[in-house]
Write a protein that holds these residues in place. Structure first.
Motif, PDB file in Angstrom:
ATOM      1  N   UNK A  54     -42.893 -81.653 -48.539  1.00  0.00           N
ATOM      2  CA  UNK A  54     -42.894 -81.841 -47.080  1.00  0.00           C
ATOM      3  C   UNK A  54     -42.476 -80.553 -46.378  1.00  0.00           C
ATOM      4  N   UNK A  55     -41.481 -79.884 -46.899  1.00  0.00           N
ATOM      5  CA  UNK A  55     -41.037 -78.612 -46.316  1.00  0.00           C
ATOM      6  C   UNK A  55     -42.173 -77.583 -46.332  1.00  0.00           C
ATOM      7  N   UNK A  56     -42.891 -77.485 -47.437  1.00  0.00           N
ATOM      8  CA  UNK A  56     -44.002 -76.531 -47.538  1.00  0.00           C
ATOM      9  C   UNK A  56     -45.091 -76.848 -46.526  1.00  0.00           C
ATOM     10  N   UNK A  57     -45.343 -78.129 -46.291  1.00  0.00           N
ATOM     11  CA  UNK A  57     -46.359 -78.512 -45.303  1.00  0.00           C
ATOM     12  C   UNK A  57     -45.900 -78.169 -43.892  1.00  0.00           C
ATOM     13  N   UNK A  58     -44.651 -78.490 -43.576  1.00  0.00           N
ATOM     14  CA  UNK A  58     -44.192 -78.306 -42.198  1.00  0.00           C
ATOM     15  C   UNK A  58     -43.894 -76.850 -41.855  1.00  0.00           C
ATOM     16  N   UNK A  59     -43.394 -76.081 -42.787  1.00  0.00           N
ATOM     17  CA  UNK A  59     -43.002 -74.699 -42.498  1.00  0.00           C
ATOM     18  C   UNK A  59     -44.117 -73.702 -42.795  1.00  0.00           C
ATOM     19  N   UNK A  95     -50.726 -81.562 -57.174  1.00  0.00           N
ATOM     20  CA  UNK A  95     -49.587 -82.043 -57.949  1.00  0.00           C
ATOM     21  C   UNK A  95     -49.840 -83.495 -58.330  1.00  0.00           C
ATOM     22  N   UNK A  96     -49.347 -83.867 -59.482  1.00  0.00           N
ATOM     23  CA  UNK A  96     -49.451 -85.261 -59.888  1.00  0.00           C
ATOM     24  C   UNK A  96     -48.501 -86.108 -59.036  1.00  0.00           C
ATOM     25  N   UNK A  97     -48.762 -87.389 -59.019  1.00  0.00           N
ATOM     26  CA  UNK A  97     -47.900 -88.308 -58.275  1.00  0.00           C
ATOM     27  C   UNK A  97     -46.457 -88.149 -58.739  1.00  0.00           C
ATOM     28  N   UNK A  98     -46.250 -88.025 -60.027  1.00  0.00           N
ATOM     29  CA  UNK A  98     -44.892 -87.877 -60.572  1.00  0.00           C
ATOM     30  C   UNK A  98     -44.217 -86.606 -60.045  1.00  0.00           C
ATOM     31  N   UNK A  99     -44.961 -85.503 -60.020  1.00  0.00           N
ATOM     32  CA  UNK A  99     -44.400 -84.246 -59.515  1.00  0.00           C
ATOM     33  C   UNK A  99     -44.013 -84.364 -58.045  1.00  0.00           C
ATOM     34  N   UNK A 100     -44.890 -84.996 -57.259  1.00  0.00           N
ATOM     35  CA  UNK A 100     -44.610 -85.155 -55.827  1.00  0.00           C
ATOM     36  C   UNK A 100     -43.394 -86.051 -55.627  1.00  0.00           C
ATOM     37  N   UNK A 101     -43.314 -87.104 -56.385  1.00  0.00           N
ATOM     38  CA  UNK A 101     -42.172 -88.011 -56.266  1.00  0.00           C
ATOM     39  C   UNK A 101     -40.864 -87.269 -56.558  1.00  0.00           C
ATOM     40  N   UNK A 102     -40.894 -86.426 -57.563  1.00  0.00           N
ATOM     41  CA  UNK A 102     -39.688 -85.696 -57.945  1.00  0.00           C
ATOM     42  C   UNK A 102     -39.328 -84.576 -56.972  1.00  0.00           C
ATOM     43  N   UNK A 130     -40.484 -84.394 -53.479  1.00  0.00           N
ATOM     44  CA  UNK A 130     -41.044 -84.758 -52.180  1.00  0.00           C
ATOM     45  C   UNK A 130     -40.502 -83.893 -51.048  1.00  0.00           C
ATOM     46  N   UNK A 131     -39.219 -83.655 -51.018  1.00  0.00           N
ATOM     47  CA  UNK A 131     -38.638 -82.843 -49.944  1.00  0.00           C
ATOM     48  C   UNK A 131     -39.239 -81.443 -49.927  1.00  0.00           C
ATOM     49  N   UNK A 132     -39.454 -80.862 -51.094  1.00  0.00           N
ATOM     50  CA  UNK A 132     -40.050 -79.520 -51.174  1.00  0.00           C
ATOM     51  C   UNK A 132     -41.494 -79.522 -50.682  1.00  0.00           C
ATOM     52  N   UNK A 163     -51.042 -80.166 -49.864  1.00  0.00           N
ATOM     53  CA  UNK A 163     -50.825 -80.552 -51.250  1.00  0.00           C
ATOM     54  C   UNK A 163     -51.624 -81.809 -51.541  1.00  0.00           C
ATOM     55  N   UNK A 164     -52.532 -81.708 -52.486  1.00  0.00           N
ATOM     56  CA  UNK A 164     -53.292 -82.869 -52.931  1.00  0.00           C
ATOM     57  C   UNK A 164     -52.506 -83.578 -54.017  1.00  0.00           C
TER      58      UNK A 164
END
Length: 55
Positions: free
Chosen positions: A17-22, A4-11, A13-15, A27-28
């Motif tokens: 982080x949730x995908x990483x933890x659950x 994801x681009x920096x802009x996408x991650x910024x918009x 971020x909660x999703x 996500x690069x």
């Protein structure tokens, strides 16, 4: 694994982080199409940290 681009991650971020933890998703984060960072699950980060400490 996802990119994801920096802009996408910024918009979304909660999703991301949730995908990483659950779901264990890595996500690069890209800047101008080049990978610059990653959001990874804690076990992945801890394993990398342990390996770096061992040299």
């Amino acid at each position: 694994m996802e990119e994801k681009s920096f802009r996408e991650v910024r918009d979304k971020l909660a999703d991301v982080i949730h995908a990483a933890s659950v779901y264990g998703q890595i996500t690069y984060i890209t800047n101008r199409g080049r990978r610059v960072a990653a959001i990874v699950p804690v076990p992945v980060a801890e394993t990398a940290e342990d390996q770096a400490e061992r040299g």
